[in-house]
Motif scaffolding. Sequence first.
Motif, PDB file in Angstrom:
ATOM      1  N   ASN A 227      -1.187  -6.443  -7.422  1.00  0.00           N
ATOM      2  CA  ASN A 227      -1.097  -6.003  -6.021  1.00  0.00           C
ATOM      3  C   ASN A 227      -1.911  -6.903  -5.091  1.00  0.00           C
TER       4      ASN A 227
ATOM      5  N   GLN B 149       3.774  -1.780  -8.547  1.00  0.00           N
ATOM      6  CA  GLN B 149       4.241  -2.812  -7.623  1.00  0.00           C
ATOM      7  C   GLN B 149       5.564  -3.439  -8.053  1.00  0.00           C
TER       8      GLN B 149
ATOM      9  N   ASP C  71       2.033  -0.986 -15.942  1.00  0.00           N
ATOM     10  CA  ASP C  71       1.808  -0.418 -14.620  1.00  0.00           C
ATOM     11  C   ASP C  71       2.879  -0.999 -13.701  1.00  0.00           C
TER      12      ASP C  71
ATOM     13  N   ARG D 203      -4.301  -9.059   3.166  1.00  0.00           N
ATOM     14  CA  ARG D 203      -3.070  -9.129   2.357  1.00  0.00           C
ATOM     15  C   ARG D 203      -1.875  -8.715   3.199  1.00  0.00           C
TER      16      ARG D 203
ATOM     17  N   SER E 231       4.968   4.898  -8.628  1.00  0.00           N
ATOM     18  CA  SER E 231       4.781   5.867  -7.538  1.00  0.00           C
ATOM     19  C   SER E 231       5.983   5.881  -6.616  1.00  0.00           C
TER      20      SER E 231
ATOM     21  N   ARG F 284      -3.304  -5.181   5.068  1.00  0.00           N
ATOM     22  CA  ARG F 284      -4.418  -4.509   4.418  1.00  0.00           C
ATOM     23  C   ARG F 284      -5.558  -5.493   4.220  1.00  0.00           C
TER      24      ARG F 284
ATOM     25  N   HIS G 175       5.943   6.634  -3.353  1.00  0.00           N
ATOM     26  CA  HIS G 175       5.668   6.254  -1.953  1.00  0.00           C
ATOM     27  C   HIS G 175       5.702   4.753  -1.702  1.00  0.00           C
ATOM     28  N   LYS G 176       5.699   3.956  -2.768  1.00  0.00           N
ATOM     29  CA  LYS G 176       5.792   2.502  -2.581  1.00  0.00           C
ATOM     30  C   LYS G 176       7.238   2.028  -2.663  1.00  0.00           C
TER      31      LYS G 176
ATOM     32  N   THR H 286      -1.190   6.559 -10.559  1.00  0.00           N
ATOM     33  CA  THR H 286      -2.559   6.826 -11.042  1.00  0.00           C
ATOM     34  C   THR H 286      -2.557   8.027 -11.981  1.00  0.00           C
TER      35      THR H 286
ATOM     36  N   HIS I 126      -5.276  -3.137 -11.201  1.00  0.00           N
ATOM     37  CA  HIS I 126      -5.719  -2.177 -10.183  1.00  0.00           C
ATOM     38  C   HIS I 126      -6.689  -1.210 -10.870  1.00  0.00           C
TER      39      HIS I 126
ATOM     40  N   ALA J 100       0.848  -1.198   0.000  1.00  0.00           N
ATOM     41  CA  ALA J 100       0.000   0.000   0.000  1.00  0.00           C
ATOM     42  C   ALA J 100       0.879   1.241   0.000  1.00  0.00           C
TER      43      ALA J 100
HETATM   44  N1  C6P Z   1      -1.980  -0.035  -4.818  1.00  0.00           N
HETATM   45  C1  C6P Z   1      -2.356  -1.206  -2.737  1.00  0.00           C
HETATM   46  O1  C6P Z   1      -2.537  -1.259  -1.520  1.00  0.00           O
HETATM   47  P1  C6P Z   1      -1.036   5.139  -6.513  1.00  0.00           P
HETATM   48  O2  C6P Z   1      -2.181   5.117  -5.558  1.00  0.00           O
HETATM   49  O3  C6P Z   1      -1.287   5.997  -7.706  1.00  0.00           O
HETATM   50  O4  C6P Z   1       0.270   5.392  -5.854  1.00  0.00           O
HETATM   51  O5  C6P Z   1      -0.879   3.628  -7.060  1.00  0.00           O
HETATM   52  C2  C6P Z   1      -1.944   3.040  -7.749  1.00  0.00           C
HETATM   53  C3  C6P Z   1      -1.647   1.621  -8.074  1.00  0.00           C
HETATM   54  C4  C6P Z   1      -1.550   1.271  -9.401  1.00  0.00           C
HETATM   55  N2  C6P Z   1      -1.250   0.013  -9.757  1.00  0.00           N
HETATM   56  C5  C6P Z   1      -1.033  -0.948  -8.846  1.00  0.00           C
HETATM   57  C6  C6P Z   1      -0.682  -2.325  -9.308  1.00  0.00           C
HETATM   58  C7  C6P Z   1      -1.142  -0.647  -7.497  1.00  0.00           C
HETATM   59  O6  C6P Z   1      -0.919  -1.610  -6.604  1.00  0.00           O
HETATM   60  C8  C6P Z   1      -1.464   0.665  -7.093  1.00  0.00           C
HETATM   61  C9  C6P Z   1      -1.616   1.018  -5.650  1.00  0.00           C
HETATM   62  C10 C6P Z   1      -2.070   0.116  -3.378  1.00  0.00           C
HETATM   63  O7  C6P Z   1      -2.400  -2.210  -3.436  1.00  0.00           O
HETATM   64  C11 C6P Z   1      -3.042   1.169  -2.969  1.00  0.00           C
HETATM   65  S1  C6P Z   1      -4.677   0.869  -3.554  1.00  0.00           S
END
Ligand code: C6P
Length: 422
Positions: free
Chosen positions: A189, A217, A214, A394, A237, A374, A239-240, A108, A136, A44
């Motif tokens: 994810n 992850q 995408d 998860r 992203s 989560r 932050h991940k 996103t 996602h 997440a």
């Molecule tokens: N999944 C999870 O808990 P953002 O929110 O834009 O940073 O990432 C979106 C996103 C896009 N693709 C995949 C495969 C993802 O896993 C995610 C974000 C998090 O699984 C938050 S919902």
Amino acid sequence: MADVTAPRHAMAASAIAALAPRSDFPILARQVNGKPLVFLDSAASSQKPTAVLEAMNQFATTSYANIHRGAYALSEEATRAYERARKSVAKFINARSAREVIFTRNATESINLVARTWAEANLKPGDVILATEMEHHSNIVPWQLAAARVGATVAYVPVTDSGELDMAAYERLLEQRQPRLVAITQMSNVLGTLPPVGEIVAKAHAAGALALVDGAQSVPHLPVDVRALDCDFLAFSGHKMLGPSGIGVLWARAEILEAMPPFLGGGDMIREVTLEGSTWNDLPWKFEAGTPAIIEAIGLGAAVAYLTALGMERVHAHERALTAYAMERLAAIPDLTLYGPPADRRGGVVSFTLGDIHAHDLATLLDGEGVAVRAGHHCAQPLMERYRIPATARASFYVYTTSAEIDALAEALERARAVFAL
Ligand code: C6P
């Protein structure tokens, strides 16, 4: 509650230590609900090492100013630091040039950028965008919106019972529907599945489609090389991947970006503005309207440096070992159902249900034991529908995760069985 510093289960005889020093992540030493925190929700959003926090703090304390605007030393220094971060990101994914790296807010926004610009400029009524059932929402909804705007349709590659992409169906869909774009996650994810993205991209190209990957992850957890993948777009992203929230990346081939219309209009993305019209800045700034997330970009640059020092092959190997251990450990718990492919074909996420306990109740109970997982549909409702389940719990792993934390999860799940009288 397991002591997260020492293995307590027989199967953890050769315990898996954290790959990164846990002391680099002070938050991991805190307690939650009176118990040591066991943080198993990095998919997440990951925790951030002090190196990242300090880089941001240092920049804000000593070098902060708006970028690309001031003809004064501080602004020039800030601009250099921001553009250095872009170069680090470009190198991290083996981009040909930093011109191909657009800073966005998150994965996103990166996908929406492509859906609003490339898709609207290139798709016509009747065209097809091909996504998959394991995407996602961020890699479904922007395409549905774009399709509605241009009169195109979105088709989906099915997922098998074991959580893998149905490659025969993919080939059939390519042939029958002739999509203009294939939009695919490099790692689910929910299921952890690692689809064969190189092969998927090659087949998309052979069928005349572009390929968007995408990487939300995958980029944080595996070596990702855009030249080797040969994809056209990659979204992820900060932050991940140990970096801050508020910064993300869209990578795309320079020639595609050159031909795309801009996304948002405003300062910095223009070359010249008159009352009659405007012309656009060079790449990458053409796609970065307004003051960007400057401090966050510095943080992302520091996160990339931290991951590079660890080595992405080692990050992947560490998570693979943890995942194999977690799947073995959780599979031994009666009434527990695991979703997705075997450990050697997935990244570091493990989704499960326990008897008929709702995933939210389970996560709440685990939280009482200090274990953060989560629960829910994980922004992948079509995938939940595919398996006819409302939600899963998860657990997800990263460079600071240990096998002792997985023991803590397993022991808490055993206690949950007793509480719910399974
Ligand atoms: N999944 C999870 O808990 P953002 O929110 O834009 O940073 O990432 C979106 C996103 C896009 N693709 C995949 C495969 C993802 O896993 C995610 C974000 C998090 O699984 C938050 S919902």
